[in-house]
Scaffold this active site. Sequence first.
Site, short mmCIF file in Angstrom:
data_model
loop_
_atom_site.label_atom_id
_atom_site.label_comp_id
_atom_site.label_asym_id
_atom_site.label_seq_id
_atom_site.Cartn_x
_atom_site.Cartn_y
_atom_site.Cartn_z
N ARG A 153 -10.99 62.19 39.50
CA ARG A 153 -10.59 60.96 40.19
C ARG A 153 -9.10 60.96 40.48
O ARG A 153 -8.28 61.30 39.65
CB ARG A 153 -10.95 59.73 39.34
CG ARG A 153 -10.37 58.44 39.95
CD ARG A 153 -11.15 57.20 39.62
NE ARG A 153 -11.07 56.80 38.23
CZ ARG A 153 -11.66 55.70 37.74
NH1 ARG A 153 -12.37 54.92 38.55
NH2 ARG A 153 -11.56 55.41 36.47
N LYS A 186 -18.07 51.90 41.22
CA LYS A 186 -17.91 50.51 41.66
C LYS A 186 -16.82 50.38 42.72
O LYS A 186 -17.02 49.75 43.76
CB LYS A 186 -17.55 49.60 40.46
CG LYS A 186 -18.57 49.64 39.33
CD LYS A 186 -18.14 48.75 38.15
CE LYS A 186 -16.87 49.18 37.45
NZ LYS A 186 -16.96 50.51 36.78
N ARG A 232 -16.94 41.36 32.51
CA ARG A 232 -17.16 42.52 31.65
C ARG A 232 -17.62 42.12 30.26
O ARG A 232 -17.90 42.99 29.45
CB ARG A 232 -15.86 43.27 31.52
CG ARG A 232 -15.85 44.64 32.23
CD ARG A 232 -14.55 45.25 31.90
NE ARG A 232 -14.33 46.61 32.19
CZ ARG A 232 -13.86 47.11 33.32
NH1 ARG A 232 -13.70 46.34 34.36
NH2 ARG A 232 -13.58 48.39 33.41
N ARG A 254 -13.75 54.05 26.53
CA ARG A 254 -14.15 53.08 27.56
C ARG A 254 -15.67 53.03 27.71
O ARG A 254 -16.24 51.96 27.95
CB ARG A 254 -13.47 53.41 28.89
CG ARG A 254 -11.98 53.07 28.85
CD ARG A 254 -11.19 53.76 29.95
NE ARG A 254 -11.64 53.39 31.26
CZ ARG A 254 -11.50 54.14 32.35
NH1 ARG A 254 -10.88 55.32 32.26
NH2 ARG A 254 -11.92 53.72 33.51
N ARG A 265 -5.03 58.34 36.91
CA ARG A 265 -4.88 57.21 35.99
C ARG A 265 -4.73 57.71 34.56
O ARG A 265 -5.51 58.55 34.11
CB ARG A 265 -6.10 56.28 36.09
CG ARG A 265 -5.92 55.17 37.11
CD ARG A 265 -7.19 54.42 37.39
NE ARG A 265 -7.82 53.89 36.18
CZ ARG A 265 -8.93 53.16 36.20
NH1 ARG A 265 -9.52 52.87 37.34
NH2 ARG A 265 -9.44 52.72 35.07
P1 ADP Z 1 -13.18 51.37 35.42
O1 ADP Z 1 -14.08 50.67 36.36
O2 ADP Z 1 -12.92 52.78 35.80
O3 ADP Z 1 -13.59 51.24 33.98
P2 ADP Z 1 -11.13 49.29 35.80
O4 ADP Z 1 -10.03 49.56 36.74
O5 ADP Z 1 -12.18 48.31 36.19
O6 ADP Z 1 -11.76 50.70 35.43
O7 ADP Z 1 -10.54 48.80 34.40
C1 ADP Z 1 -9.47 49.46 33.77
C2 ADP Z 1 -9.03 48.69 32.53
O8 ADP Z 1 -8.58 47.39 32.92
C3 ADP Z 1 -10.10 48.43 31.50
O9 ADP Z 1 -10.25 49.53 30.60
C4 ADP Z 1 -9.56 47.18 30.80
O10 ADP Z 1 -8.50 47.52 29.92
C5 ADP Z 1 -8.94 46.41 31.96
N1 ADP Z 1 -9.89 45.47 32.59
C6 ADP Z 1 -10.26 45.46 33.91
N2 ADP Z 1 -11.10 44.46 34.16
C7 ADP Z 1 -11.31 43.81 32.99
C8 ADP Z 1 -12.10 42.70 32.59
N3 ADP Z 1 -12.87 42.03 33.47
N4 ADP Z 1 -12.04 42.31 31.29
C9 ADP Z 1 -11.27 42.95 30.39
N5 ADP Z 1 -10.50 44.02 30.69
C10 ADP Z 1 -10.51 44.45 31.98
P1 ADP Z 2 -15.45 52.90 39.03
O1 ADP Z 2 -14.73 51.95 39.96
O2 ADP Z 2 -16.85 52.47 38.73
O3 ADP Z 2 -14.67 53.24 37.81
P2 ADP Z 2 -14.91 54.92 41.11
O4 ADP Z 2 -15.46 54.30 42.35
O5 ADP Z 2 -13.44 54.96 40.97
O6 ADP Z 2 -15.61 54.27 39.81
O7 ADP Z 2 -15.51 56.39 41.01
C1 ADP Z 2 -15.13 57.26 39.94
C2 ADP Z 2 -14.90 58.67 40.48
O8 ADP Z 2 -16.14 59.22 40.91
C3 ADP Z 2 -13.98 58.72 41.70
O9 ADP Z 2 -13.27 59.94 41.65
C4 ADP Z 2 -14.96 58.69 42.88
O10 ADP Z 2 -14.43 59.32 44.05
C5 ADP Z 2 -16.14 59.48 42.33
N1 ADP Z 2 -17.45 59.03 42.81
C6 ADP Z 2 -17.83 57.75 43.11
N2 ADP Z 2 -19.13 57.72 43.49
C7 ADP Z 2 -19.58 59.00 43.41
C8 ADP Z 2 -20.87 59.62 43.66
N3 ADP Z 2 -21.91 58.90 44.05
N4 ADP Z 2 -20.96 60.96 43.47
C9 ADP Z 2 -19.90 61.69 43.06
N5 ADP Z 2 -18.67 61.16 42.80
C10 ADP Z 2 -18.51 59.84 42.97
#
Ligand code: ADP
Ligand code: ADP
Length: 212
Positions: A123, A13, A88, A167, A156
């Site tokens: 990542r 994302k 979410r 998660r 992270r």
């Molecule tokens: P990822 O897309 O890798 O799961 P995010 O950066 O979006 O990670 O989220 C990291 C953490 O931030 C989540 O595990 C949660 O604790 C919190 N968080 C982020 N967005 C939300 C949301 N919309 N509602 C509840 N918790 C959230």
């Molecule tokens: P999210 O925001 O959904 O948690 P990220 O955009 O941070 O996910 O992506 C998670 C990890 O995977 C990062 O290290 C990113 O560089 C990598 N990544 C994202 N898209 C791809 C893809 N299509 N193929 C391989 N690795 C990817």
Amino acid sequence: MNLILLGAPGAGKGTQAELIVEKLGIPSISTGNMLREAMRNGTDLGKQVKQYMDEGSLVPDELILGIVAERVAQPDCANGFILDGVPRTLAQAEALDAKGVRIDHVVSIEVDDSVIEGRMTGRRVCSNCGASYHVVANAPKTEGVCDLCQGSLIIRKDDAPETVRHRLEVYHASTEVLKQYYNQQGKLRLIEGNQDIQSINDQILTVIGAKA
Ligand code: ADP
Ligand code: ADP
Ligand code: ZN
């Protein structure tokens, strides 16, 4: 153009949001980045959310809705925005509708759980602007340094494998239901996420009608 990006943790994302920002010039609103910034700055919000974030649980809806409502009301969102990581929960989605936040497309990036661990272990995120990199799939130009702002790249804490497993459970239990919610509104666009970053981006731009 008001977009929501849905998908499991690690689905891509944040990566796709950055590419859409470059292409369309609309801001990306990442609640995860906003919360991490609040933690870094030691604000009240940061203190309230730390435990949830560290263990990979969801932060309470009312905290999230406050920061999102304030952010989408800012002038730079007038021509559109990308919501990355929010809503979410069903309650968050319903609250956005109730507040009159219009949504045009909900893009769900579909990735198998089995692929996620490799994404998370590789990542690296910018400690300054939140940009997301991967040591193999999306390496920065200089190791350990953000291409966009020269900030230092870090791992992270919640990308540790045990926390990632939790998660993913949270995603399947609380967030995946949103696909049905937005499908009923005719807004859901599914994208195969087990592809390279550029192919996914091309498909997203196509389904949202922004392909040049
Ligand atoms: P990822 O897309 O890798 O799961 P995010 O950066 O979006 O990670 O989220 C990291 C953490 O931030 C989540 O595990 C949660 O604790 C919190 N968080 C982020 N967005 C939300 C949301 N919309 N509602 C509840 N918790 C959230
Ligand atoms: P999210 O925001 O959904 O948690 P990220 O955009 O941070 O996910 O992506 C998670 C990890 O995977 C990062 O290290 C990113 O560089 C990598 N990544 C994202 N898209 C791809 C893809 N299509 N193929 C391989 N690795 C990817
Ligand atoms: Zn940066």
